[in-house]
Structure formats: structure tokens, C-alpha cells
Design a protein around this motif. Structure first.
Motif, PDB file in Angstrom:
ATOM      1  N   ALA A  72       0.820  -1.216   0.000  1.00 36.88           N
ATOM      2  CA  ALA A  72       0.000   0.000   0.000  1.00 36.88           C
ATOM      3  C   ALA A  72       0.850   1.261   0.000  1.00 36.88           C
ATOM      4  O   ALA A  72       0.443   2.293  -0.545  1.00 36.88           O
ATOM      5  N   VAL A  73       2.026   1.199   0.602  1.00 35.76           N
ATOM      6  CA  VAL A  73       2.935   2.356   0.549  1.00 35.76           C
ATOM      7  C   VAL A  73       3.346   2.618  -0.896  1.00 35.76           C
ATOM      8  O   VAL A  73       3.338   3.767  -1.365  1.00 35.76           O
ATOM      9  N   LEU A  74       3.704   1.554  -1.614  1.00 33.93           N
ATOM     10  CA  LEU A  74       4.082   1.706  -3.023  1.00 33.93           C
ATOM     11  C   LEU A  74       2.909   2.238  -3.849  1.00 33.93           C
ATOM     12  O   LEU A  74       3.099   3.053  -4.760  1.00 33.93           O
ATOM     13  N   GLU A  75       1.694   1.787  -3.519  1.00 35.64           N
ATOM     14  CA  GLU A  75       0.525   2.275  -4.253  1.00 35.64           C
ATOM     15  C   GLU A  75       0.298   3.757  -3.986  1.00 35.64           C
ATOM     16  O   GLU A  75      -0.005   4.525  -4.916  1.00 35.64           O
ATOM     17  N   ALA A  76       0.427   4.176  -2.734  1.00 35.89           N
ATOM     18  CA  ALA A  76       0.280   5.598  -2.418  1.00 35.89           C
ATOM     19  C   ALA A  76       1.333   6.419  -3.154  1.00 35.89           C
ATOM     20  O   ALA A  76       1.042   7.510  -3.678  1.00 35.89           O
ATOM     21  N   MET A  77       2.550   5.912  -3.188  1.00 29.10           N
ATOM     22  CA  MET A  77       3.621   6.612  -3.906  1.00 29.10           C
ATOM     23  C   MET A  77       3.326   6.684  -5.396  1.00 29.10           C
ATOM     24  O   MET A  77       3.551   7.719  -6.036  1.00 29.10           O
ATOM     25  N   ALA A  78       2.819   5.587  -5.958  1.00 30.84           N
ATOM     26  CA  ALA A  78       2.493   5.576  -7.378  1.00 30.84           C
ATOM     27  C   ALA A  78       1.428   6.614  -7.720  1.00 30.84           C
ATOM     28  O   ALA A  78       1.375   7.119  -8.847  1.00 30.84           O
ATOM     29  N   CYS A  79       0.573   6.940  -6.736  1.00 31.38           N
ATOM     30  CA  CYS A  79      -0.461   7.961  -6.931  1.00 31.38           C
ATOM     31  C   CYS A  79       0.048   9.367  -6.624  1.00 31.38           C
ATOM     32  O   CYS A  79      -0.723  10.336  -6.651  1.00 31.38           O
ATOM     33  N   GLY A  80       1.335   9.486  -6.310  1.00 27.27           N
ATOM     34  CA  GLY A  80       1.924  10.796  -6.069  1.00 27.27           C
ATOM     35  C   GLY A  80       1.564  11.403  -4.732  1.00 27.27           C
ATOM     36  O   GLY A  80       1.596  12.632  -4.578  1.00 27.27           O
ATOM     37  N   LYS A  81       1.247  10.570  -3.745  1.00 23.72           N
ATOM     38  CA  LYS A  81       0.888  11.079  -2.424  1.00 23.72           C
ATOM     39  C   LYS A  81       2.133  11.271  -1.565  1.00 23.72           C
ATOM     40  O   LYS A  81       3.103  10.525  -1.666  1.00 23.72           O
ATOM     41  N   ALA A  82       2.085  12.283  -0.718  1.00 27.11           N
ATOM     42  CA  ALA A  82       3.109  12.426   0.304  1.00 27.11           C
ATOM     43  C   ALA A  82       2.928  11.294   1.308  1.00 27.11           C
ATOM     44  O   ALA A  82       1.808  11.012   1.738  1.00 27.11           O
ATOM     45  N   VAL A  83       4.029  10.636   1.673  1.00 23.90           N
ATOM     46  CA  VAL A  83       3.972   9.449   2.513  1.00 23.90           C
ATOM     47  C   VAL A  83       4.754   9.695   3.798  1.00 23.90           C
ATOM     48  O   VAL A  83       5.896  10.166   3.762  1.00 23.90           O
ATOM     49  N   VAL A  84       4.133   9.359   4.935  1.00 20.84           N
ATOM     50  CA  VAL A  84       4.774   9.460   6.250  1.00 20.84           C
ATOM     51  C   VAL A  84       4.755   8.062   6.856  1.00 20.84           C
ATOM     52  O   VAL A  84       3.685   7.511   7.111  1.00 20.84           O
ATOM     53  N   ILE A  85       5.943   7.502   7.083  1.00 23.92           N
ATOM     54  CA  ILE A  85       6.041   6.102   7.488  1.00 23.92           C
ATOM     55  C   ILE A  85       6.937   5.954   8.709  1.00 23.92           C
ATOM     56  O   ILE A  85       7.691   6.862   9.065  1.00 23.92           O
ATOM     57  N   SER A  86       6.849   4.777   9.317  1.00 23.18           N
ATOM     58  CA  SER A  86       7.699   4.474  10.464  1.00 23.18           C
ATOM     59  C   SER A  86       9.150   4.325  10.029  1.00 23.18           C
ATOM     60  O   SER A  86       9.442   3.832   8.940  1.00 23.18           O
ATOM     61  N   ASP A  87      10.029   4.719  10.912  1.00 18.10           N
ATOM     62  CA  ASP A  87      11.459   4.560  10.662  1.00 18.10           C
ATOM     63  C   ASP A  87      11.876   3.166  11.146  1.00 18.10           C
ATOM     64  O   ASP A  87      12.411   3.000  12.241  1.00 18.10           O
ATOM     65  N   ILE A  88      11.591   2.162  10.306  1.00 17.08           N
ATOM     66  CA  ILE A  88      11.909   0.774  10.641  1.00 17.08           C
ATOM     67  C   ILE A  88      12.838   0.208   9.560  1.00 17.08           C
ATOM     68  O   ILE A  88      12.874   0.727   8.440  1.00 17.08           O
ATOM     69  N   PRO A  89      13.594  -0.850   9.886  1.00 16.23           N
ATOM     70  CA  PRO A  89      14.650  -1.308   8.975  1.00 16.23           C
ATOM     71  C   PRO A  89      14.192  -1.633   7.560  1.00 16.23           C
ATOM     72  O   PRO A  89      14.888  -1.307   6.596  1.00 16.23           O
TER      73      PRO A  89
ATOM     74  N   GLU B 127       4.719  16.276  14.035  1.00 18.72           N
ATOM     75  CA  GLU B 127       5.498  17.342  13.403  1.00 18.72           C
ATOM     76  C   GLU B 127       5.496  17.188  11.888  1.00 18.72           C
ATOM     77  O   GLU B 127       5.377  18.175  11.146  1.00 18.72           O
ATOM     78  N   ALA B 128       5.613  15.937  11.407  1.00 25.78           N
ATOM     79  CA  ALA B 128       5.623  15.703   9.960  1.00 25.78           C
ATOM     80  C   ALA B 128       4.290  16.099   9.328  1.00 25.78           C
ATOM     81  O   ALA B 128       4.254  16.725   8.256  1.00 25.78           O
ATOM     82  N   LEU B 129       3.185  15.743   9.969  1.00 20.37           N
ATOM     83  CA  LEU B 129       1.876  16.110   9.433  1.00 20.37           C
ATOM     84  C   LEU B 129       1.699  17.628   9.393  1.00 20.37           C
ATOM     85  O   LEU B 129       1.174  18.176   8.410  1.00 20.37           O
ATOM     86  N   ASP B 130       2.135  18.302  10.437  1.00 25.22           N
ATOM     87  CA  ASP B 130       2.027  19.761  10.460  1.00 25.22           C
ATOM     88  C   ASP B 130       2.889  20.403   9.377  1.00 25.22           C
ATOM     89  O   ASP B 130       2.480  21.386   8.746  1.00 25.22           O
ATOM     90  N   ARG B 131       4.085  19.864   9.167  1.00 27.30           N
ATOM     91  CA  ARG B 131       4.949  20.383   8.097  1.00 27.30           C
ATOM     92  C   ARG B 131       4.262  20.261   6.740  1.00 27.30           C
ATOM     93  O   ARG B 131       4.283  21.195   5.919  1.00 27.30           O
TER      94      ARG B 131
END
Length: 348
Positions: free
Chosen positions: A264-281, A304-308
């Protein structure tokens, strides 16, 4: 070559990441010279009975078996493959680590599941998994089989026209302004509590597009949040057209605790959406902080990321543009090329 690409319980699993991954494999292979069958069994009960009576068994003819789930149907295929000398590929969409915090008692079951998966995957001539992170986990179990990584990919054609659904889906779910959204099954492992707590601390509209359990298998956390959500959170349940989610939403929020890749992250990116994700390995392999996404390690950082992104539409646009380029690297053409090469290599 005739290859079995099998997902048992395909109907119920159609709404899962496994279902999406299997469907994308088949779509990718459609543009290759691999002949794909999706069921190992004879076409109907009568023909299967006749086949068994004739000594031919219950299985169709195929040159390679590729199973996408670790259940009893796949075990039967594995036994048949071993008896018949057919190469067996098992796809590791599940680990014990990403099973926890999904369903009621899933965290308690996870240690036993790990032992089963170690045994199950070790039967393969080759194990496929979507990331180096997952490969490292499986090697540490340890799985006694060769392991290779291949992206789950993203079906760009399935997302075409999402923009046209923006008004319809925002009106349907009463969404306004910068909409923060998620897509997929509602699990605590995917960051449900953080998603809702972040909504409580902001004024943005939040929407989670995807099914959630209400029966005895549902976790208490899922029941609590879906039955009594914050005022600015909408749980839509299953949506027939996932393009509506990507049309309605502006910022894809995914505070997940564990993933093997994240379709779903790749799908959101393919749609040109700004993505905010966990900092995991696992996300370190695929996504770059500040270029195609924002990565966060705490609720304060997510807030903070959402507000930015709310204050800086240009940042949303830049991240979305770069995200499209990242998603393009995971095309189904690439999946088809790599999967057909893998099939041929394992049958040599």
C-alpha cells in the motif's frame, strides 16, 4: 513452461496483501511466455475422481509449483511436488514477526508459528520474499532452503483514474481539508493506536480505508478504536475501489510496527501522495527520508511531519513527485522479468 501460481483460500485472502501480491505476480507473468495455472486441482469433482481412478491423481499437470500461503492446500502441493520431482517455490509473505498484533491471541501464537514456518519454508527448492529484511529473519530462524528477494511490485494500471474519484469519496465519507489516510486491513501491528492518537492531537480529517474484524477473532484494540473512534477518524470498512482511497486522501500515514515490504505504501507513492512512514529497517531498503517520504520514530515526530506537510504544500508536491519515481522502480514488468527468470533457474 507451465507454472502453478497458487493462493489457497483465494476468496477470503483477496482483500489481503497476499491476495494483492499473488494477483500482481499473475498479471506480471501474463506478459511473459510462462503459462500460468492458479489451481493445482482438476477442474471439477467428477474429473478429479476419474483422474484418481485412472491412477493419475488429483493434481493438474505443471512444471513448477509456486505457493503463496503456508496452509494445508500448499502442504498438499508440496508433497505432490516432492513425489513428482517438480520444483517447489514457496513465497514468504508471512513471518512470525509480522503476525503478532494482528488478530486476537496472534502475539501469543507467534512463537509457535515461527517453528511451523521454519519447517514449512524449509521444504522449498527456493523461498521468495519481498525484502532483505525478511530474508535476514528467515535465515535466522533458520530456514533450510535458498532464499531470494523479489519486490511485490505495484500495479500502476489498477490505480489509473484515482484523481477522478476524489470528490465522490470525500463526499461519501465527509472528508475535508488535508486528509490523512491509510489503506488495508485494520490491525494494531499496522499502527492503529498511533493513527488514532495522532488524530486526537490534530484537527485534520483521518480516514482508514479497509476492512476490520468485529467477531471473536478481532483484537480488543481493534474493537475499541473502531467502535469508539476519535471524532475526526473514519473507518470506512471494505471499499470496492481502492482508487477512491487514493483519490480522497492527501497524506498517506503508516505508523506500522513491522512490515515485509508494504504494497500500500508503493501504491500511495504511485499515486503521487506524500507518505509518512515508520522509521523501521525494512523501509531503509526502499525509501529515502526527505526525498520520497518522511520517516518518524515517535508520535511527536509523526505529528510534526503532518504539520509540516499541512503548512508546506510545495513539500507535499515534491515528495509526491519523487515518490512516483520510486514506485516506478517496482513495476509489474520488472516483477514479470525477475519471476520468469527465477522459474527457469529453479527448473534447471
Amino acid at each position: 513452461m507451465r507454472a502453478l501460481n497458487y493462493l489457497e483460500l483465494e476468496g477470503p485472502l483477496q482483500r489481503s496483501g497476499w491476495g494483492t501480491a499473488a494477483a500482481q505476480q499473475r498479471a506480471a507473468l501474463a506478459d511473459t511466455d510462462i503459462d500460468v495455472v492458479t489451481s493445482p486441482w482438476r477442474d471439477d469433482l467428477l474429473s478429479t475422481a476419474r483422474s484418481i481412478a485412472a491412477g493419475d491423481g488429483a493434481f493438474r499437470d505443471f512444471d513448477l509449483a509456486h505457493c503463496n500461503a503456508p496452509g494445508p492446500g500448499s502442504l498438499a502441493v508440496a508433497r505432490h511436488a516432492h513425489r513428482s520431482g517438480i520444483p517447489l517455490v514457496l513465497h514468504a509473505h508471512m513471518t512470525a514477526e509480522d503476525f503478532g498484533e494482528s488478530f486476537r491471541f496472534s502475539s501469543e501464537i507467534a512463537p509457535l508459528l515461527k517453528r511451523y514456518l521454519r519447517w514449512f519454508y524449509s521444504q522449498a527448492d527456493l523461498v521468495l520474499c519481498p525484502s532483505q529484511y525478511t530474508k535476514d529473519l528467515l535465515e535466522a530462524y533458520p530456514v533450510d532452503a535458498p532464499i531470494e528477494t523479489i519486490t511485490n511490485g505495484v500495479d500502476l494500471d489498477s490505480l489509473a483514474g484515482h484523481e477522478k474519484l476524489r470528490g465522490e469519496y470525500r463526499e461519501r465519507y465527509d472528508l475535508d481539508g488535508m486528509v490523512v489516510f491509510a489503506l488495508g486491513n485494520v490491525f494494531e501491528r499496522k499502527g492503529l493506536t498511533d493513527f488514532c492518537r495522532l488524530a486526537e492531537s490534530t484537527s485534520y480529517d483521518f480516514a482508514w480505508f479497509g476492512p476490520y474484524d468485529t467477531g471473536p477473532q478481532a483484537s480488543s484494540v481493534v474493537k475499541r478504536w473502531t467502535q469508539n473512534p476519535p471524532q475526526n477518524v473514519t473507518f470506512t470498512g471494505w471499499v470496492d475501489d481502492k482508487r477512491g482511497a487514493f483519490g480522497a486522501g492527501d497524506v498517506y500515514l503508516f505508523p506500522t510496527k513491522n512490515e515485509n515490504q508494504g504494497i500500500a505504501v508503493l501504491e500511495a507513492m504511485a499515486c503521487g501522495k506524500a507518505v509518512v512512514i515508520s522509521d523501521i529497517p525494512v523501509f531503509e531498503e526502499f525509501f529515502t527520508r526527505g526525498e520520497d517520504c518522511l520517516k518518524c520514530s515517535s508520535r511527536a515526530e509523526f505529528r510534526e511531519a503532518l504539520d509540516r506537510l499541512s503548512d508546506d504544500p510545495a513539500l507535499r508536491e515534491r515528495l509526491g513527485k519523487n515518490a512516483r519515481e520510486t514506485a516506478a522502480e517496482h513495476s509489474l514488468k520488472r516483477v514479470g522479468t525477475e519471476l520468469s527468470r527465477i522459474y527457469r533457474d529453479v527448473t534447471v
